[in-house]
Design a protein around this motif. Sequence first.
Motif, short mmCIF file in Angstrom:
data_model
loop_
_atom_site.label_atom_id
_atom_site.label_comp_id
_atom_site.label_asym_id
_atom_site.label_seq_id
_atom_site.Cartn_x
_atom_site.Cartn_y
_atom_site.Cartn_z
N TYR A 72 -30.85 53.08 58.80
CA TYR A 72 -31.51 51.72 58.38
C TYR A 72 -31.39 50.99 57.10
O TYR A 72 -31.16 51.66 56.30
CB TYR A 72 -33.22 52.11 58.26
N PHE A 75 -38.32 43.10 54.18
CA PHE A 75 -37.13 42.91 54.89
C PHE A 75 -36.54 41.64 55.12
O PHE A 75 -35.31 41.38 55.08
CB PHE A 75 -37.43 43.50 56.46
N ALA A 76 -37.33 40.66 55.30
CA ALA A 76 -36.94 39.22 55.49
C ALA A 76 -36.34 38.81 54.13
O ALA A 76 -35.36 38.29 54.10
CB ALA A 76 -38.06 38.28 55.81
N GLN A 116 -32.94 40.57 53.70
CA GLN A 116 -31.88 40.17 54.83
C GLN A 116 -31.60 39.05 54.20
O GLN A 116 -30.09 38.45 54.33
CB GLN A 116 -32.51 39.89 56.04
N HIS A 136 -39.45 52.23 57.71
CA HIS A 136 -39.25 50.91 57.60
C HIS A 136 -39.92 49.84 56.52
O HIS A 136 -40.73 50.23 56.05
CB HIS A 136 -38.97 50.21 59.01
N HIS A 137 -39.18 48.87 56.09
CA HIS A 137 -39.66 47.96 55.12
C HIS A 137 -40.49 47.16 55.75
O HIS A 137 -40.67 46.97 56.94
CB HIS A 137 -38.64 46.84 54.53
N THR A 138 -41.60 46.71 55.10
CA THR A 138 -42.41 45.66 55.40
C THR A 138 -41.82 44.35 55.81
O THR A 138 -40.82 44.33 55.43
CB THR A 138 -43.65 45.39 54.51
N LYS A 139 -42.36 43.52 56.97
CA LYS A 139 -41.42 42.28 57.25
C LYS A 139 -41.21 41.39 56.12
O LYS A 139 -40.22 41.05 55.89
CB LYS A 139 -42.48 41.88 58.24
N PRO A 140 -42.21 41.24 55.25
CA PRO A 140 -41.81 40.46 54.19
C PRO A 140 -40.59 40.97 53.10
O PRO A 140 -39.59 40.16 52.73
CB PRO A 140 -42.91 40.15 53.13
#
Length: 362
Positions: free
Chosen positions: A104, A45-46, A49, A39-43
């Motif tokens: 995903y 992904f944010a 999104q 999965h993408h890192t949180k930054p």
Amino acid sequence: MKKHIKHHGITVAVVLGVLAIGAGAFVYSGVYNIGADDHHTKPVFALLQTLRERSIQARSADLKVPDLNDPQLILKGAGQYAAMCTQCHLTPAMKDSELRPGLYPQPPNLSQVRVDPKEAFWVIKHGIKMSAMPAWGASHDDPTIWSMVAFLQKLPDMTAAQYKDIVAKAPPDDDMDMDGGDGGHSHTHGDAAQAMPAMAMPDEHSHADAHDHDQGAKGPAAEAPISLEGLRAGAAPGAEAVARRFHEALQRGDREAVLAVLAPDVSIREGSETQTRDAYAGGHLDADIAFLKQAKVTSGAFGSMAMGDTAMVGSETTIAGTAKGKPLTVRSREMLTLRQHDGAWQITAVQWQSAPVEGDSR
């Protein structure tokens, strides 16, 4: 001063060049794992999104939403959803699918969340890049996509049994059967003795249109016949009870009782005319009551379908009476759409169609 600005300009250009070379090296190195299970890192992904949400909102804001409470539209959408969407977006009876865990980003469970109609239409039609969401607009027209949107507004309120019932009544990927043939009545008769009639004051324009159609005359496109396909007596007993109260009130001439079951925003369609509640109360209601008081009503098909907090009740009757001093027998079909609020059902849409019975010799 100019020398200082020039120096800073060169520095910025060098930095940008280094960043570009670094980005190119990063892309071509293959070090970034593009696999869906990493999965993408949180930054990241944010960022993606936010980009997705703002893009959809900006492009869907000006869309015009049709009447999503149209029972035939909802029924058609049920078949479309069952054929194309369940493996990713699930149903009330599904906790997961074989396909879904490997996707995903994870698609939303549309049996549990309600989506914005405009945004849902845009996403279904255009899809989303770098995801498993296809652009269904490449193979489906706008009315079909709106039917899916209409169904999605009802899906979160459905039980597994209600979902199974409505899908069983909807052609998976074909146009609705609107021919009104006898085949559409096989599940609707139920207890014919209890079925109250569909009420419609004969409409001169609708009769003329029907005659012109039979003669092959050219004119405005004819309204699609009301279909009773998929309705079953007893499927939505609460809604059926309100429909019967509506019919009984019309027959006995009780204006207050008629208006009591009509929602404030009800849409009433007779022939080629659509009226509000107030317009109907101030005009056609009295004409309907007067006609029915001296008419003989014979009940035919009667059935319903539940769709969460919405239901539709359809019926067919033969009405023999007098109009403008002349004997007239008409076959009338009615489709009521009802909405449940705080445990009470109200009629939100009425559609009536009637046509003279051939060979009426009274």
